[in-house]
Write a protein that holds these residues in place. Sequence first.
Motif, PDB file in Angstrom:
ATOM      1  N   SER A   1      34.463  66.212   9.562  1.00 37.75           N
ATOM      2  CA  SER A   1      35.588  66.142   8.645  1.00 37.75           C
ATOM      3  C   SER A   1      35.387  65.279   7.356  1.00 37.75           C
ATOM      4  O   SER A   1      34.784  64.032   7.743  1.00 37.75           O
ATOM      5  CB  SER A   1      36.817  65.667   8.983  1.00 37.75           C
ATOM      6  OG  SER A   1      37.194  66.636   9.961  1.00 37.75           O
TER       7      SER A   1
ATOM      8  N   ILE B   1      36.372  64.251   3.393  1.00 45.18           N
ATOM      9  CA  ILE B   1      36.939  64.240   1.995  1.00 45.18           C
ATOM     10  C   ILE B   1      36.176  64.083   1.076  1.00 45.18           C
ATOM     11  O   ILE B   1      35.977  62.696   0.881  1.00 45.18           O
ATOM     12  CB  ILE B   1      38.505  63.648   2.039  1.00 45.18           C
ATOM     13  CG1 ILE B   1      39.337  64.388   3.222  1.00 45.18           C
ATOM     14  CG2 ILE B   1      39.086  63.627   0.648  1.00 45.18           C
ATOM     15  CD1 ILE B   1      40.727  63.294   3.496  1.00 45.18           C
TER      16      ILE B   1
ATOM     17  N   GLU C   1      34.446  64.045  -3.219  1.00 47.29           N
ATOM     18  CA  GLU C   1      34.595  64.390  -4.630  1.00 47.29           C
ATOM     19  C   GLU C   1      33.324  64.789  -5.221  1.00 47.29           C
ATOM     20  O   GLU C   1      32.237  64.446  -4.689  1.00 47.29           O
ATOM     21  CB  GLU C   1      35.174  63.090  -5.346  1.00 47.29           C
ATOM     22  CG  GLU C   1      35.206  63.277  -6.772  1.00 47.29           C
ATOM     23  CD  GLU C   1      35.851  61.992  -7.391  1.00 47.29           C
ATOM     24  OE1 GLU C   1      35.073  61.033  -7.527  1.00 47.29           O
ATOM     25  OE2 GLU C   1      37.042  61.835  -7.671  1.00 47.29           O
TER      26      GLU C   1
ATOM     27  N   THR D   1      37.779  66.439  -7.364  1.00 47.01           N
ATOM     28  CA  THR D   1      38.033  66.324  -6.015  1.00 47.01           C
ATOM     29  C   THR D   1      38.306  67.500  -5.285  1.00 47.01           C
ATOM     30  O   THR D   1      39.028  68.438  -5.766  1.00 47.01           O
ATOM     31  CB  THR D   1      39.467  65.533  -6.136  1.00 47.01           C
ATOM     32  OG1 THR D   1      39.307  64.271  -6.720  1.00 47.01           O
ATOM     33  CG2 THR D   1      39.840  64.928  -4.671  1.00 47.01           C
TER      34      THR D   1
ATOM     35  N   PRO E   1      39.635  70.303  -2.705  1.00 53.28           N
ATOM     36  CA  PRO E   1      40.906  70.505  -2.318  1.00 53.28           C
ATOM     37  C   PRO E   1      41.056  70.115  -1.044  1.00 53.28           C
ATOM     38  O   PRO E   1      40.104  69.944   0.049  1.00 53.28           O
ATOM     39  CB  PRO E   1      41.021  72.045  -2.529  1.00 53.28           C
ATOM     40  CG  PRO E   1      40.048  72.428  -2.976  1.00 53.28           C
ATOM     41  CD  PRO E   1      38.900  71.307  -3.079  1.00 53.28           C
ATOM     42  N   ASP E   2      42.169  69.717  -0.237  1.00 55.07           N
ATOM     43  CA  ASP E   2      42.585  69.121   0.785  1.00 55.07           C
ATOM     44  C   ASP E   2      42.769  70.378   1.843  1.00 55.07           C
ATOM     45  O   ASP E   2      43.908  70.823   2.061  1.00 55.07           O
ATOM     46  CB  ASP E   2      43.868  68.301   0.904  1.00 55.07           C
ATOM     47  CG  ASP E   2      44.029  67.635   2.180  1.00 55.07           C
ATOM     48  OD1 ASP E   2      43.260  67.520   3.227  1.00 55.07           O
ATOM     49  OD2 ASP E   2      45.185  67.114   2.323  1.00 55.07           O
ATOM     50  N   VAL E   3      41.461  71.023   2.357  1.00 54.86           N
ATOM     51  CA  VAL E   3      41.784  72.028   3.039  1.00 54.86           C
ATOM     52  C   VAL E   3      40.579  71.365   4.446  1.00 54.86           C
ATOM     53  O   VAL E   3      39.890  70.828   4.192  1.00 54.86           O
ATOM     54  CB  VAL E   3      41.260  73.104   2.703  1.00 54.86           C
ATOM     55  CG1 VAL E   3      41.901  73.917   1.230  1.00 54.86           C
ATOM     56  CG2 VAL E   3      39.591  73.212   2.096  1.00 54.86           C
ATOM     57  N   THR E   4      40.688  72.235   5.425  1.00 55.63           N
ATOM     58  CA  THR E   4      40.010  71.879   6.531  1.00 55.63           C
ATOM     59  C   THR E   4      39.073  73.138   6.867  1.00 55.63           C
ATOM     60  O   THR E   4      39.748  74.299   6.807  1.00 55.63           O
ATOM     61  CB  THR E   4      41.052  71.739   7.826  1.00 55.63           C
ATOM     62  OG1 THR E   4      41.572  70.616   7.819  1.00 55.63           O
ATOM     63  CG2 THR E   4      40.054  71.539   9.042  1.00 55.63           C
TER      64      THR E   4
ATOM     65  N   LYS F   1      32.833  59.984  -1.198  1.00 58.89           N
ATOM     66  CA  LYS F   1      33.984  59.959  -0.380  1.00 58.89           C
ATOM     67  C   LYS F   1      35.029  59.149  -1.132  1.00 58.89           C
ATOM     68  O   LYS F   1      34.609  58.666  -2.429  1.00 58.89           O
ATOM     69  CB  LYS F   1      33.808  58.745   0.669  1.00 58.89           C
ATOM     70  CG  LYS F   1      33.012  59.289   1.823  1.00 58.89           C
ATOM     71  CD  LYS F   1      32.928  58.419   3.171  1.00 58.89           C
ATOM     72  CE  LYS F   1      31.965  59.162   4.102  1.00 58.89           C
ATOM     73  NZ  LYS F   1      32.223  58.297   5.296  1.00 58.89           N
ATOM     74  N   PRO F   2      36.360  59.171  -1.055  1.00 65.86           N
ATOM     75  CA  PRO F   2      37.393  58.824  -1.919  1.00 65.86           C
ATOM     76  C   PRO F   2      37.125  57.161  -2.338  1.00 65.86           C
ATOM     77  O   PRO F   2      37.823  56.852  -3.379  1.00 65.86           O
ATOM     78  CB  PRO F   2      38.870  58.934  -1.059  1.00 65.86           C
ATOM     79  CG  PRO F   2      38.413  59.958  -0.086  1.00 65.86           C
ATOM     80  CD  PRO F   2      36.794  59.705   0.237  1.00 65.86           C
TER      81      PRO F   2
END
Length: 105
Positions: free
Chosen positions: A8, A10, A12, A24, A26-29, A58-59
């Motif tokens: 996993s 997240i 950018e 950024t 999208p917040d998808v898995t 990374k964020p």
Amino acid sequence: QRCNPGRSLILELDDGEGGSSPYTLPDVTLLPRQMAVFYQADTGLSLSDGGDSLRLYKPDARLVDVYTYPVVAAADRTWCRLPDGSGAWAFACRPTPGKLNMVAA
């Protein structure tokens, strides 16, 4: 195109310095080996055939991956990693959005 190599993240997405604004993801898995395609019309990122960079962050702004490529030398070919997501970068594939990378004939 983004491929989930089995972990996993997240992220950018950004192009070279002074280029487009970062996007950024999208917040998808994504399941392992599942892919998502991100087009310029959606991301606002414009990668140049005259050479550019693509970076993943990374964020917290830590760099995850970067690739800087030279001038594109042939039509209907793209930079890719073989195997998808883990191999070395090469100007060896034909465009295959949403599908596994394929070596250009």
